[in-house]
Design a protein around this motif. Structure first.
Motif, PDB file in Angstrom:
ATOM      1  N   ASN A  49       2.999  -2.039   8.919  1.00 44.67           N
ATOM      2  CA  ASN A  49       3.826  -3.228   8.701  1.00 44.67           C
ATOM      3  C   ASN A  49       4.956  -3.438   9.711  1.00 44.67           C
ATOM      4  O   ASN A  49       5.733  -4.366   9.592  1.00 44.67           O
ATOM      5  N   ARG A  50       5.067  -2.576  10.674  1.00 45.97           N
ATOM      6  CA  ARG A  50       6.097  -2.780  11.700  1.00 45.97           C
ATOM      7  C   ARG A  50       5.458  -3.196  13.028  1.00 45.97           C
ATOM      8  O   ARG A  50       5.893  -4.144  13.672  1.00 45.97           O
ATOM      9  N   LYS A  62      10.124  11.164  20.267  1.00 45.41           N
ATOM     10  CA  LYS A  62      10.813  10.040  19.610  1.00 45.41           C
ATOM     11  C   LYS A  62      12.330  10.177  19.624  1.00 45.41           C
ATOM     12  O   LYS A  62      13.043   9.174  19.485  1.00 45.41           O
ATOM     13  N   GLY A  65       5.931  11.364   9.988  1.00 40.11           N
ATOM     14  CA  GLY A  65       7.096  10.543   9.672  1.00 40.11           C
ATOM     15  C   GLY A  65       7.692  10.790   8.306  1.00 40.11           C
ATOM     16  O   GLY A  65       8.735  10.206   7.974  1.00 40.11           O
ATOM     17  N   THR A  66       7.081  11.655   7.494  1.00 34.30           N
ATOM     18  CA  THR A  66       7.616  11.824   6.140  1.00 34.30           C
ATOM     19  C   THR A  66       7.818  13.280   5.736  1.00 34.30           C
ATOM     20  O   THR A  66       8.348  13.550   4.659  1.00 34.30           O
ATOM     21  N   CYS A  67       7.404  14.224   6.573  1.00 34.77           N
ATOM     22  CA  CYS A  67       7.647  15.631   6.222  1.00 34.77           C
ATOM     23  C   CYS A  67       9.081  16.000   6.588  1.00 34.77           C
ATOM     24  O   CYS A  67       9.794  15.247   7.228  1.00 34.77           O
ATOM     25  N   ARG A  87      13.376   5.972  23.052  1.00 33.10           N
ATOM     26  CA  ARG A  87      14.007   4.663  22.904  1.00 33.10           C
ATOM     27  C   ARG A  87      15.138   4.486  23.927  1.00 33.10           C
ATOM     28  O   ARG A  87      15.297   3.435  24.535  1.00 33.10           O
ATOM     29  N   ASP A 118       3.136   2.983  12.655  1.00 31.55           N
ATOM     30  CA  ASP A 118       4.481   2.416  12.538  1.00 31.55           C
ATOM     31  C   ASP A 118       5.548   3.437  12.935  1.00 31.55           C
ATOM     32  O   ASP A 118       6.572   3.094  13.510  1.00 31.55           O
ATOM     33  N   PHE A 119       5.301   4.677  12.588  1.00 30.84           N
ATOM     34  CA  PHE A 119       6.284   5.714  12.900  1.00 30.84           C
ATOM     35  C   PHE A 119       6.203   6.140  14.365  1.00 30.84           C
ATOM     36  O   PHE A 119       7.215   6.322  15.029  1.00 30.84           O
ATOM     37  N   LEU A 125      -2.814   3.615   7.898  1.00 36.77           N
ATOM     38  CA  LEU A 125      -1.643   3.552   8.784  1.00 36.77           C
ATOM     39  C   LEU A 125      -2.011   3.721  10.257  1.00 36.77           C
ATOM     40  O   LEU A 125      -1.136   3.814  11.111  1.00 36.77           O
ATOM     41  N   TRP A 168      -0.418   7.108  11.813  1.00 39.39           N
ATOM     42  CA  TRP A 168       0.955   6.748  11.408  1.00 39.39           C
ATOM     43  C   TRP A 168       1.602   5.875  12.486  1.00 39.39           C
ATOM     44  O   TRP A 168       2.662   6.183  13.051  1.00 39.39           O
ATOM     45  N   ASN A 221      11.531  14.181   9.238  1.00 41.51           N
ATOM     46  CA  ASN A 221      12.795  13.625   8.736  1.00 41.51           C
ATOM     47  C   ASN A 221      13.985  14.052   9.587  1.00 41.51           C
ATOM     48  O   ASN A 221      14.952  13.313   9.736  1.00 41.51           O
ATOM     49  N   ARG A 266      14.876  -2.796   7.938  1.00 40.14           N
ATOM     50  CA  ARG A 266      13.720  -3.581   7.524  1.00 40.14           C
ATOM     51  C   ARG A 266      13.584  -3.754   6.020  1.00 40.14           C
ATOM     52  O   ARG A 266      12.871  -4.671   5.576  1.00 40.14           O
ATOM     53  N   ALA A 272      -2.049  -0.892   6.104  1.00 43.42           N
ATOM     54  CA  ALA A 272      -0.698  -0.542   5.634  1.00 43.42           C
ATOM     55  C   ALA A 272       0.325  -0.555   6.764  1.00 43.42           C
ATOM     56  O   ALA A 272       1.501  -0.288   6.533  1.00 43.42           O
ATOM     57  N   PRO A 326       0.803  -1.241   0.000  1.00 42.22           N
ATOM     58  CA  PRO A 326       0.000   0.000   0.000  1.00 42.22           C
ATOM     59  C   PRO A 326       0.829   1.281   0.000  1.00 42.22           C
ATOM     60  O   PRO A 326       0.306   2.341  -0.353  1.00 42.22           O
TER      61      PRO A 326
END
Lengths: 377, 377, 377, 377
Positions: free
Chosen positions: D73-74, D326, D90-92, D330, D138-139, D26, D136, D96, A105, D71, A25
């Protein structure tokens, strides 16, 4: 679609193959407008790196988005985009920290890092073709201004401009620094050019090919022909005997001396000589863990017997690895748009996809001035 | 004054020698209260590094200022001070940038970097003696609180606590990181301890000596005995298969395997295995440009045939070199004063200057628990 | 010797005064070849900063070493040198860490930071004179190539070129960034120029004086006349609505609007508007803790009621302060030598020392194009 | 499901509301195991920040993944996860670069930055409820070890542990540094605790509530009660008259003096006093662009008339803003797992969801020791 297919050493052909399609997707399909031949494409071409017959090759890609998967929400059909050679999931720890070159991944083998056109980088088909499937499209693709302007500049954003820039980053190039770059191939040129963009005061480029050295001079660097001059002497003279602040390795494991013999440790040795105590070396020339075709037993197993004793004594750091393209491509794009960078100065040839076999052969033989070739499907 | 004098391999004596005196307006004379024996003192002791007979040795020094030259204006007679093992002018470019380990002016041979007790580091007498001459005293000396408190902690500020810390800095240790340290000698212990101070989540120390490993555990690290366990396996297991974020090399060119054979590339190889892709290795174990006593022809010339191909593929950086003590000693001192660091945990013996020959012998043979010896003149 | 002496507001004269002499073993005496008038010289000239009558002024100095004290061992008589406006001891904690702008020992008042020509900066005489005494000469002086070349470039190394560069550093300017600079005086010009040297993609300079804006354009920046355009609108338009990555404040506490009224918070407010969320602002325009001549009660006490609520919400950082010249001057010198920087583009006038009173008056009134004046004794 | 619903100032209720569901491919739905009440939940509760009636509140959430979109997947159903309070695409560009606190796409209003439970942060429902929709996924989601261990530690990873840590990062806390934290609420405690984790030598916490100060002491800090002591005097005494290396603002725009009067500039002023020249201030206490309930006209418009003149003169930098969770969660998780951090030391109460109205009231009135409340649906 038509695509460049690897058949074996010294043998690539243009074939009709099946069109790629949306598999996940988050995929997008790109209609390629430009795909470049890279120096590292020559590793399998020359039989020095494994590649399976039948693979579509090409990892330096740009084009227009043709189709997007149902979960893609940033990129739109019709967007003009640059495709980084790294394939990255965008959600693993390494991607989170900007290391898209070591995505945990995207490569099903489990090795960090994936890319187009290599079986050991995930088996994704390359982009020397009419169409390309791009996974995690929202994360991976860089938007470009609409139209056709700067095509031959923007196409260098997928790999070698960022890769050269990465060399200057790993080497810690800052305004006023002196820099010595070994290797005047496309990546070395981009490393020198990037060092100048970052404000270096003087940049030396070392090679033995007069045409490459002349190109380096046109980009603003000072050429050193190691066939006739000792790079260390030139650099020492120009830096008051201290050595360059920064060194960049843009040659890799196939370094050969003026007589053509391979010495994988030669460039690192020369850099350790020419770089000042407390300096930094950035390595973007490729070294391999295994190289069955290497000249020595050590080199076959990725061992490079360079003078680490001197590196330690001088307190020199050595950082290297594949470039995480996304870390830099946005800024390099903006420099191109603003007219402050014109990397296409290094492009030597632009040809149609059908001419790929011929271009590979000439580029490999370094004839007719084949330095950097763009394919336009 | 009385001093420890190098006579030749396996032979140091305590002698009456001439008192040092103020030679330059910026000199100070220090009355030594504590001078430590360093693992690198064993290099000449074992005949593996050049040292001329008659030299007063010792580069880990602290004491009370006895006399200052006419241009000294910060340090005062009576100040209790730590003397960094680096001798630095304070005004050259490298000193300006904090690289006192690569001072361009203190070493008359022209090689960057000077220190006490080595002919090739400027020929300055060492401090295993009653008195020590310190050049550029205002720049080099670190003031300590008056009195006698924390003597065996503060004495580690001249070299190994900052050197271990430097390893953690070069390796980029940050809060939450996992760290693997090879070598559980005093520097390795201090590297592990520093990594914990910096907030590492887990720190592994690799060695084969049970007493050293037990000490590492007392400092808060996890011990790995490489004679019975594979360090890479242990680290992989503890890091979800990724490897440690940071690796520290605290062994150096004389690394030997469990059978006692020397392999200069062994530790770097193991670190490249155990450290994650995109990780960092800091090297504070010493490598030499020339090592006539080395086992192989490559090693004799400082060449270390480690697996650089894999390091490159994993994108691992390798930074190393002597520690610029002044960069860290002030902060480590403040941690000691605040009771938040107690490096003296690693001190095994404190003896008078006269016992130096005996202490050298035992330390070299690693008998009777001789790990870190302080001499009190 | 002849020197420019401050007599009171709007009154400087050229007088015969006593020659400076070596007072401390680390002093040097410099024969001034060029000393510049600085915008901050106008603060006391206009009566907006305290200065005692009889003081020799001038903190932007260069010249030839005439004499050195007995402990000076790096600098030699005859050396051509640039004198940073900061006076720094080279051995305190702040100097050790590169903050020569906050030396803890050079200013007898105990306030961090010392300089030439200000009673509250240590009372050291300035260099708009034939001779200048430089304390801690080995640490403070920057060597220049012999001869007379680049004199009007090198003379900007003592203050405004590094100060402008410091603005770009505090603002975090990196290759590809967009930058907006408020203030097109000499420091603002140097901040814009430095941003371009560092690889910025686009640099905007905001002012209302057409001649200053024209100069900014000649240096490669884009001019915004805030009397006729809204800077935020122009910047937003050029950055896709996001705002500039970096903002530089080169105006200071006397900012006034297009009608000439003072608003100390105006520039910070405009920067917070024009800079993107997560951006950085570097402040090199001067703000004062006390300003008796200020327009409002808050401003009299250094309080600047700017829109911090928005700065916090956008996550913008604000870093400012006097430039530690030594951190940058070596590298900027090397750029000048290499022909890659020519800061003298902003010099408007070069006159003899006797013409200083006239030059001060014209510079203060901003007539006859007086932008940056060099005095040659 | 059951959820805590905002009804208006001083009025929250527990209601049955519609279950959230997967809206985008997502998304994930989390079954909340713990959701904390945050000090910033009191801003709308007290009517000092806008919130619309009917909104489900709560931005400090953790739980078990109940369902994922097609969608994703993690992340997998059944994963135990921490939900950062920032919602990020997660994509802007900002995502980034790690600035998930300033995501350019998650907030439909166009303002950078989105979160749970605020209309102006995108209108996403909060997690003081049985279920939560996470965009979102996964992110955004951080995986935790299976099971129930460390629940009250891990739950602090969604906001205040990283937020306190962010304060120490913005303030540049490094090993050996001295740190002064203003505000001993949960974020201030976490800032002090984080500073100790990072190796600070001494950490001061300033407040006037004895129970909060006692808690700070238990965490390893030194308490300063500003009702009876001058923080600057205490800090100066402990730092040899220089001031703290780092200052952290953990109070925000509602700072009030010992008599209870509001002074939005008070804490910044005190920090500028207590922090050394060249020091750094990190601001994680919240400041607002508009605050209709503020005491002064300036404050109503986010203007904070603090002593910037002194900040500039001392060369102090001020960095602030919401925490990009984020970037840190972790590593803080790994410290908890390794037993090297135990942030739950600050938790005062753990109650069922039904008791939320009572807990809000008591927390707001600061009675019965209500410091940090965890809700378990």
């Amino acid at each position: 679609m038509k695509a460049v297919v690897y058949q074996g050493p010294f043998n690539v052909t243009v074939e009709e193959v099946e069109d790629p399609r949306i598999e996940e997707p988050l995929d997008a399909i790109i209609r390629i407008t430009t795909s470049n031949i890279c120096g590292s494409d020559l590793h399998p071409y020359e039989g020095r790196a494994e590649l399976e017959a039948g693979m579509v090759i090409g990892h330096e890609n740009m084009g227009i988005v043709e189709e997007v998967g149902p979960a893609v929400n940033r990129i739109k059909v019709g967007d003009r985009v640059s495709v980084p050679f790294n394939i990255a999931c965008g959600t693993c720890r390494n991607c989170n920290e900007g290391f898209t070159s070591a995505c945990l991944r995207a490569n099903p083998t489990g090795t960090p890092g994936a890319g187009y056109g290599y079986p050991n980088m995930g088996g994704y088909w390359g982009g020397q073709a009419e169409l390309l499937r791009v996974p995690w499209a929202d994360f991976n693709l860089l938007k470009l201004p609409e139209g056709k302007e700067h095509e031959s500049d923007f196409t260098l954003l997928s790999d070698i401009f960022p890769t050269g820039y990465h060399g200057s980053e790993l080497a810690g190039v800052s305004p006023g620094h002196s820099v010595v770059v070994f290797g005047a191939g496309p990546v070395g040129q981009m490393a020198a050019y990037s060092s100048l963009i970052r404000g270096a005061s003087q940049v030396f480029v070392v090679d033995k090919e007069p045409d490459r050295l002349a190109l380096a001079e046109r980009l603003g660097a000072k050429a050193i022909n190691f066939a006739s001059e000792d790079p260390t002497e030139v650099v020492m003279e120009a830096t008051g005997g201290l050595g360059a602040d920064c060194g960049i390795e843009a040659v890799g494991y196939q370094a050969h001396d003026a007589t053509g013999q391979e010495h994988p440790e030669m460039v690192l040795d020369k850099l350790i000589e020419a770089v000042r105590a407390t300096g930094h070396i950035g390595v973007v020339g490729v070294y391999m863990p295994e190289d069955p075709g290497a000249a020595t037993e050590l080199a076959k197993h990725g061992r490079v017997a360079f003078d680490y004793g001197t590196a330690f004594t001088k307190g020199i750091s050595i950082a290297g690895g594949q470039c995480p393209v996304k870390k830099y491509n946005r800024y390099l794009r903006d420099l191109i748009i603003a007219g402050r960078a014109e990397p296409s100065l290094i492009v030597s040839h632009e040809v149609g996809l059908d001419e790929a076999p011929d271009a590979y052969e000439k580029f490999d033989k370094r004839v007719d001035g084949y330095t950097k070739v763009l394919l336009h499907p």
